[in-house]
Design an enzyme around this catalytic site. Structure first.
Site, short mmCIF file in Angstrom:
data_model
loop_
_atom_site.label_atom_id
_atom_site.label_comp_id
_atom_site.label_asym_id
_atom_site.label_seq_id
_atom_site.Cartn_x
_atom_site.Cartn_y
_atom_site.Cartn_z
N ASP A 82 0.82 -1.22 0.00
CA ASP A 82 0.00 0.00 0.00
C ASP A 82 0.85 1.27 0.00
O ASP A 82 0.30 2.37 -0.11
CB ASP A 82 -0.90 0.04 1.25
CG ASP A 82 -1.96 -1.05 1.24
OD1 ASP A 82 -2.32 -1.51 0.14
OD2 ASP A 82 -2.43 -1.44 2.33
N ARG A 151 -15.04 -6.55 3.36
CA ARG A 151 -15.09 -7.14 2.01
C ARG A 151 -15.64 -8.57 2.06
O ARG A 151 -16.40 -8.98 1.20
CB ARG A 151 -13.69 -7.13 1.37
CG ARG A 151 -13.33 -5.76 0.78
CD ARG A 151 -11.99 -5.79 0.11
NE ARG A 151 -10.88 -5.74 1.06
CZ ARG A 151 -9.70 -6.30 0.88
NH1 ARG A 151 -9.45 -7.01 -0.20
NH2 ARG A 151 -8.75 -6.17 1.77
#
Length: 308
Positions: A82, A151
């Site tokens: 990230d 998710r």
């Protein structure tokens, strides 16, 4: 310098906190005092837009960078994939922890019959989307955002066939889906499975403490992958995959790098094994090969499409 309490900045998702606590325990075991400080990031707050539409790379790291520059925390712990390849001025890479599992996995519902026909797969990653469509051109890929738990819940709540996750993320928080299969043909994100700790470049006490946590093999392999990404100018959003592995028996590095078009129809790849001595420029030269064989034009097209 007097001994100080090292303040560990982290996002407040379960996975981010797991990573922060892992670093905390390692530092505590070495005799250092620590304190965890949870900071909310824009990436966690804005869940209704795909990452690349938010217009910034490093959306999950930016808030922590600001907290560190402002002196609110001393270090930040990130999933290395990230983190933008260029760190803000004043902030340095202080430690890369030993790498976990690098593969992507498919969490699916029912059975895998849909792989033979039409299916709907969820992912917020352009890299995963492009590689999935390259292999399964008849499938539909839908956007999926939020932390790992969210998710997984969205997958349960929707009529999708499956969703793609990083194996390391699921393993770290013991989140096992009912049906999981490794996607061993998918090239992971550069530095996938590795944790990065950053600190201020002028904080010698903290840098010395973190140097004990660094894993040199992971540092070298992720350096190659991120150099490949940086040379392609991918930021965190283009469909770019990279994986470097060290073979200690032969003292070689095996590197695989890919660049896809957004729809997955175009694929440019490098796959090479080189002596360990050549690691410093391996990512750069591999990216140049791709840029010279149509990659430069493809990157321009991708950036153009993402702007619209």
């Amino acid at each position: 310098m007097a001994e100080k309490t090292i303040r560990i900045g982290t996002r407040d998702s379960e996975l981010a906190l797991w990573q922060a606590h892992t670093v905390e325990k390692k530092l505590n075991d070495l005799g250092y005092k620590t304190k965890i400080v949870a900071v909310k990031s824009t990436g966690d707050v804005v869940l209704d837009k795909p990452l690349y539409e938010l217009g910034i790379t490093g959306i999950f790291t930016k808030t922590l960078d600001i907290a560190m520059i402002n002196g609110e925390v001393d270090i930040a712990v990130h999933s290395m994939k990230d983190v933008p390849t260029a760190l803000p001025i004043g902030i340095v890479q202080a430690a890369v922890l030993e790498r976990a599992n690098t593969v992507d996995v498919l969490a699916y519902k029912g059975n895998l019959d849909f792989l033979e026909g039409n299916g709907t797969i969820a992912t917020g990653s352009l890299r995963r989307q492009a590689q999935w469509l390259n292999k399964y051109p008849t499938h539909t890929v839908v956007d999926l955002r939020g932390n790992v738990n969210l998710r997984m819940q969205k997958l349960a709540d929707n009529d999708w066939n499956g969703a793609v996750f990083a194996a390391a993320g699921l393993e770290r928080i013991n989140l096992a889906a009912e049906n999981l299969v490794a996607i061993d043909w998918m090239i992971p994100a550069p530095a996938q499975g590795a944790m990065l700790v950053v600190a201020m470049g002028n904080d010698n006490y903290t840098l010395d403490a973190l140097s004990h946590l660094n894993d040199i093999e992971t540092e070298i392999c992720t350096y190659i992958e991120r150099q490949f990404l940086k040379t392609l100018e991918g930021g965190c959003t283009a469909p770019i995959g990279a994986l470097a592995r060290y073979n200690d028996e032969e003292d070689t590095i095996h590197f695989q790098g890919v660049l896809f078009s957004l729809d997955g129809k175009q694929k440019l790849e490098v796959d090479k094994i080189v002596p360990i001595e050549e690691w410093k420029k391996l990512g750069y030269f591999s990216a140049q090969e791709i840029l010279n064989s149509g990659g430069a034009q493809l990157m321009a097209e991708i950036k153009n499409k993402l702007k619209k």
